[in-house]
Enzyme design. Structure first.
Site, mmCIF file in Angstrom:
data_model
loop_
_atom_site.group_PDB
_atom_site.id
_atom_site.type_symbol
_atom_site.label_atom_id
_atom_site.label_comp_id
_atom_site.label_asym_id
_atom_site.label_seq_id
_atom_site.Cartn_x
_atom_site.Cartn_y
_atom_site.Cartn_z
ATOM 1 N N HIS A 20 0.836 -1.207 0.000
ATOM 2 C CA HIS A 20 0.000 0.000 0.000
ATOM 3 C C HIS A 20 0.871 1.258 0.000
ATOM 4 O O HIS A 20 0.610 2.210 -0.736
ATOM 5 C CB HIS A 20 -0.898 0.045 1.249
ATOM 6 C CG HIS A 20 -1.925 -1.029 1.325
ATOM 7 N ND1 HIS A 20 -2.053 -1.825 2.437
ATOM 8 C CD2 HIS A 20 -2.876 -1.422 0.450
ATOM 9 C CE1 HIS A 20 -3.055 -2.672 2.235
ATOM 10 N NE2 HIS A 20 -3.567 -2.455 1.039
ATOM 11 N N ARG A 93 -2.175 -6.370 -8.303
ATOM 12 C CA ARG A 93 -1.119 -7.350 -8.046
ATOM 13 C C ARG A 93 -1.051 -8.394 -9.143
ATOM 14 O O ARG A 93 0.015 -8.818 -9.531
ATOM 15 C CB ARG A 93 -1.367 -8.063 -6.711
ATOM 16 C CG ARG A 93 -1.225 -7.179 -5.511
ATOM 17 C CD ARG A 93 -1.673 -7.920 -4.289
ATOM 18 N NE ARG A 93 -3.104 -8.203 -4.454
ATOM 19 C CZ ARG A 93 -3.960 -8.331 -3.465
ATOM 20 N NH1 ARG A 93 -3.550 -8.254 -2.237
ATOM 21 N NH2 ARG A 93 -5.227 -8.560 -3.688
ATOM 22 N N SER A 131 -3.134 -7.853 2.685
ATOM 23 C CA SER A 131 -3.386 -7.697 4.121
ATOM 24 C C SER A 131 -3.829 -9.008 4.753
ATOM 25 O O SER A 131 -3.439 -9.337 5.871
ATOM 26 C CB SER A 131 -4.438 -6.615 4.356
ATOM 27 O OG SER A 131 -3.948 -5.357 3.976
#
Length: 164
Positions: A20, A93, A131
């Protein structure tokens, strides 16, 4: 389309990772200001509550005056308009991210015609990072030093009761 010097980077950031932070820093090369917009999403079972996530992000980015942190509920395009921004930054990603993000971007541009989505490919070293994976590794007592800043690692370890 109006020119904007402000970009919105939305997400749950539970927790914020180096991936991030990479997107934020790269966004600052393009925009004068980036607003990290933490989504209030009651659908997700979060590790950190919304206030804790905001506080962690502010702590990690305390030395970056061109970044602000906020929360939002409801439609992202309504939030973007309320901030007089016209660009949403999204990190990608893998190809699996693209399909979902492309659908959301198309919906946003249909509803809010002045909103553009800027897709940024994640830097190679963070291509696998999410995450949820970081939460799982930490919960199993694995090392997370290369995934999150020290302040986030400490907060995660406290949440999982690993600082005893």
């Amino acid at each position: 389309m109006p020119h904007s010097r402000i970009a919105i980077y939305p997400g749950s950031f539970d927790p914020i990772t180096y991936g991030h932070l990479d997107i934020i820093q790269r966004g600052l090369k393009i925009f004068k200001h980036v607003i990290v917009a933490v989504a209030r999403n009651s659908q997700k079972n979060a590790l950190f509550n919304i206030e804790e996530r905001v506080d962690l992000i502010k702590t990690v980015l305390k030395d970056e005056p061109r970044v602000s942190v906020d929360t939002f509920t409801g439609l992202l395009i309504d939030y973007v308009a309320s901030k007089e921004a016209h660009v949403v930054i999204r990190g990608l990603r893998a190809i699996s991210d693209f399909e979902y993000e492309f659908q959301i971007a198309q919906m946003n541009s249909t509803i809010g015609r002045d909103i553009e989505t800027l897709f940024m490919m994640t830097s190679v070293q963070y291509g696998y990072l999410s995450s949820s994976i970081v939460r799982e590794v930490c919960s199993l007592r694995g090392p997370v030093d290369s995934f999150v800043p020290p302040e986030v690692k400490t907060a995660m370890q406290q949440k999982y009761g690993l600082n005893r």
